[in-house]
Design a protein around this motif. Sequence first.
Motif, mmCIF file in Angstrom:
data_model
loop_
_atom_site.group_PDB
_atom_site.id
_atom_site.type_symbol
_atom_site.label_atom_id
_atom_site.label_comp_id
_atom_site.label_asym_id
_atom_site.label_seq_id
_atom_site.Cartn_x
_atom_site.Cartn_y
_atom_site.Cartn_z
ATOM 1 N N SER A 1 43.270 48.558 34.845
ATOM 2 C CA SER A 1 43.683 47.748 36.001
ATOM 3 C C SER A 1 44.414 46.488 35.566
ATOM 4 O O SER A 1 45.405 46.080 36.187
ATOM 5 C CB SER A 1 42.453 47.387 36.842
ATOM 6 N N LEU A 2 43.943 45.849 34.493
ATOM 7 C CA LEU A 2 44.621 44.646 34.001
ATOM 8 C C LEU A 2 46.008 44.987 33.455
ATOM 9 O O LEU A 2 46.969 44.228 33.649
ATOM 10 C CB LEU A 2 43.775 43.967 32.923
ATOM 11 N N ALA A 3 46.125 46.122 32.774
ATOM 12 C CA ALA A 3 47.444 46.543 32.286
ATOM 13 C C ALA A 3 48.378 46.837 33.454
ATOM 14 O O ALA A 3 49.572 46.498 33.428
ATOM 15 C CB ALA A 3 47.298 47.765 31.386
ATOM 16 N N LEU A 4 47.848 47.458 34.506
ATOM 17 C CA LEU A 4 48.651 47.743 35.692
ATOM 18 C C LEU A 4 49.095 46.465 36.384
ATOM 19 O O LEU A 4 50.243 46.356 36.851
ATOM 20 C CB LEU A 4 47.831 48.609 36.663
ATOM 21 N N ALA A 5 48.214 45.482 36.439
ATOM 22 C CA ALA A 5 48.534 44.218 37.110
ATOM 23 C C ALA A 5 49.439 43.328 36.271
ATOM 24 O O ALA A 5 49.896 42.290 36.752
ATOM 25 C CB ALA A 5 47.244 43.476 37.455
ATOM 26 N N GLY A 6 49.718 43.697 35.024
ATOM 27 C CA GLY A 6 50.594 42.895 34.175
ATOM 28 C C GLY A 6 49.888 41.721 33.529
ATOM 29 O O GLY A 6 50.503 40.668 33.311
ATOM 30 N N VAL B 1 54.095 42.597 42.541
ATOM 31 C CA VAL B 1 53.116 42.245 41.510
ATOM 32 C C VAL B 1 51.869 41.641 42.147
ATOM 33 O O VAL B 1 50.735 41.953 41.761
ATOM 34 C CB VAL B 1 53.738 41.264 40.491
ATOM 35 N N PHE B 2 52.064 40.785 43.141
ATOM 36 C CA PHE B 2 50.932 40.181 43.850
ATOM 37 C C PHE B 2 50.063 41.258 44.500
ATOM 38 O O PHE B 2 48.836 41.269 44.339
ATOM 39 C CB PHE B 2 51.454 39.203 44.903
ATOM 40 N N PHE B 3 50.689 42.177 45.222
ATOM 41 C CA PHE B 3 49.924 43.229 45.895
ATOM 42 C C PHE B 3 49.252 44.157 44.885
ATOM 43 O O PHE B 3 48.126 44.615 45.103
ATOM 44 C CB PHE B 3 50.840 44.030 46.822
ATOM 45 N N THR B 4 49.951 44.445 43.790
ATOM 46 C CA THR B 4 49.363 45.303 42.759
ATOM 47 C C THR B 4 48.096 44.688 42.188
ATOM 48 O O THR B 4 47.075 45.359 42.015
ATOM 49 C CB THR B 4 50.385 45.548 41.629
ATOM 50 N N SER B 5 48.157 43.412 41.878
ATOM 51 C CA SER B 5 46.974 42.727 41.365
ATOM 52 C C SER B 5 45.857 42.715 42.398
ATOM 53 O O SER B 5 44.682 42.913 42.073
ATOM 54 C CB SER B 5 47.347 41.298 40.964
ATOM 55 N N PHE B 6 46.230 42.534 43.674
ATOM 56 C CA PHE B 6 45.222 42.467 44.740
ATOM 57 C C PHE B 6 44.463 43.791 44.842
ATOM 58 O O PHE B 6 43.232 43.810 44.835
ATOM 59 C CB PHE B 6 45.905 42.130 46.070
ATOM 60 N N TYR B 7 45.206 44.933 44.952
ATOM 61 C CA TYR B 7 44.475 46.187 45.144
ATOM 62 C C TYR B 7 43.812 46.673 43.851
ATOM 63 O O TYR B 7 42.856 47.443 43.909
ATOM 64 C CB TYR B 7 45.359 47.272 45.776
ATOM 65 N N SER B 8 44.268 46.220 42.689
ATOM 66 C CA SER B 8 43.583 46.583 41.448
ATOM 67 C C SER B 8 42.201 45.942 41.395
ATOM 68 O O SER B 8 41.197 46.601 41.054
ATOM 69 C CB SER B 8 44.416 46.146 40.237
ATOM 70 N N PHE B 9 42.119 44.653 41.747
ATOM 71 C CA PHE B 9 40.817 43.984 41.761
ATOM 72 C C PHE B 9 39.963 44.472 42.928
ATOM 73 O O PHE B 9 38.734 44.494 42.831
ATOM 74 C CB PHE B 9 41.019 42.469 41.829
ATOM 75 N N ARG B 10 40.605 44.838 44.022
ATOM 76 C CA ARG B 10 39.848 45.422 45.146
ATOM 77 C C ARG B 10 39.194 46.728 44.728
ATOM 78 O O ARG B 10 38.027 47.000 45.065
ATOM 79 C CB ARG B 10 40.789 45.649 46.334
ATOM 80 N N LEU B 11 39.924 47.552 43.984
ATOM 81 C CA LEU B 11 39.361 48.806 43.491
ATOM 82 C C LEU B 11 38.157 48.545 42.589
ATOM 83 O O LEU B 11 37.116 49.202 42.707
ATOM 84 C CB LEU B 11 40.445 49.590 42.746
ATOM 85 N N LEU B 12 38.290 47.590 41.670
ATOM 86 C CA LEU B 12 37.171 47.262 40.779
ATOM 87 C C LEU B 12 35.976 46.742 41.566
ATOM 88 O O LEU B 12 34.821 47.093 41.271
ATOM 89 C CB LEU B 12 37.619 46.225 39.751
ATOM 90 N N HIS B 13 36.232 45.919 42.566
ATOM 91 C CA HIS B 13 35.133 45.333 43.326
ATOM 92 C C HIS B 13 34.381 46.396 44.120
ATOM 93 O O HIS B 13 33.146 46.476 44.074
ATOM 94 C CB HIS B 13 35.683 44.262 44.273
#
Length: 673
Positions: free
Chosen positions: A387-392, A428-440
């Motif tokens: 997820s961190l790699a995906l979020a950049g 990039v903002f949305f990608t980071s948002f849904y990546s952390f949402r998935l983890l949560h």
Amino acid sequence: MYLTLIFLPLIACLTCLTMGRFLGNKGSSWITTGSLFCTLALSLTAFYEVGLSGSSCYIKIGPWIDSEAFVVDWGFLFDSITVVMLIVVTFVSSLVHLFSTSYMEADPHRSRFMSYLSLFTFFMLMLVTADNFIQMFLGWEGVGLASYLLINFWFTRLQANKSAIKAMLVNRVGDFGLALGVLAIFYTFGTVDYATVFSCASSVLGESFSFANIEVNRLNCICSLLFVGSVGKSAQIGLHTWLPDAMEGPTPVSALIHAATMVTAGVFLVIRCSPIFEYAPSVLTAVCFFGASTAFFAATTGLLQNDLKKVIAYSTCSQLGYMIFACGLSAYSVSLFHLANHAFFKALLFLSAGSVIHAMSDEQDMRKLGGLAKLLPLTYVMMVIGSLALAGFPYLSGFYSKDVILEVAYAKYSIGGNFSHWLGCISVFFTSFYSFRLLHFTFLNDTNAYKVVIGHSHEAPIRMALPLILLAFGSIFIGYLTRDMIIGLGSDFFGSAIYTLPINQSLPESEFIPTHIKLIPLFFSIFGGTLSFIILNSLGNPRYAYSLKMTHLGNKLYTYLNKKWYIDQVYNEFIVVPALNLGYNVTFKLVDRSVIEFFGPYGISHLVMASSAQVARLQSGLLYHYAFVTLTGATFFLAFISLSEYSVLLLDPRLGGIFVACIVFSIYSKKLS
């Protein structure tokens, strides 16, 4: 060695399909997996010889099609683009094979599944190693066939059937465009061989042909049609609808489709055809806008999806948008670099999702998961890395490629470049948002799973954990280790494999843009992750997020994004339903049943049967009926004679006597009966 590299997966596939019942599930699994690891070893050797040593390999096997001026040979081309794709395809595919030996262990049809995976890999290898458009098209259609077989692997499920058919039909739209593009290439250049077409591209610059009384630029037409094929296969906006539905197949299939095969074929096609696209600037602008729009659309759609695999699927669609608009900016090497990096962390994300699904009794809804960080610590760490790699996140593989794409977009100093840069940064903002949402939802939230499911949860076994660990190392280090070699200033890694006009070179300029512009993606990434954490933790009030969603605006926005911008509904109401009505009410009821069947086989057979019944009634067995028929026939005969040159014979008294005798005989026979 090069031919063995290509055909080893096909041999393994045919072995399992023909002898699977004798080899058993275990034997088939290890044959296919072993063949893929051998292919990976050969690919690494080819990468050393071709990529690092600069020794391209061109193999001509023999004639394939020889029809007048249309000549196609079996041939294979191994250049820098090919060997990078070989590493990506064989590395991910071999780890997916190894993962599948454990993930599909309880499936009674594992032998068939493993053979399909090897078939998928073979067709992708055929696609990337072809030296002409027809052979490439063979691999192109082959990966479509293999994806249909794998998505529909659990063919007893209705949704799997529908998803496989949808993937096949939507891709046919793009494939039709690609087929027309190949025909246009042959019409223009008289050949479909890569080397000839690419070397002659500049010679037809500015030429046009007449179509429906409209003058069409040759290269613009060819590039537009080729890009239609790329839109279908790489799931760009408009033809993207098959990609999330492809999640109905087993999770290893999703990892293979989204990371290394199928969707990367469209990006590869544009990169391979860079010598043609460079002479079609208007098409490059359209490619740029398509890619940026896809990145933004998919990133916003992934925000509020609840299926674990569909969130990752929309992230794939978004990242493909980055690759496509990088090609539209003539940064083909950067696009290929992001493709390679993306393969590692996207395969890691999908296989980690498979580990979660395997542990949680096939549950994919994130709302029914949660609290898995302590139960599945290894999977949690792997998912965090992906997820961190995906979020950049800085110093991971996605950071090195995605940020360069955005920097190139800014350094383009054009409308398309600015459009792509800002949409890409917002994505990039949305990608980071849904990546952390998935983890949560999956790992950090309080669990909503059933007690019995939690009780049976387990960490991934070694055959599933090992691929995750190897992909995690790739997701962390591959971008850092290969950046200077592939896209570094002054690097000649691709040589003549990628062609860019000097006027379109923007990669050197991107190194000197202001520092605060370079930090914009990092800021958006950190801001998206932080905002996701704040909202999902609800500022200490667990009902805050729910009440936010239940406001009028929040409900409308949630529904709009959760329903994927209503694009599927628009297609259903304006394309599918009218097409079904046309097919049933017009072509079936009016044309088939009313016209074709009436004048065709059904109508003719009915007419013959009815006529036969009427003629059969003449066979009454009564003498006066036969006499009447004879008399009628004689009358018609006399009428015919009267129209001929022998009409004078009617004056013969003998004919009149015969006529009177027939009448008398008819009356007398009727009285007798």
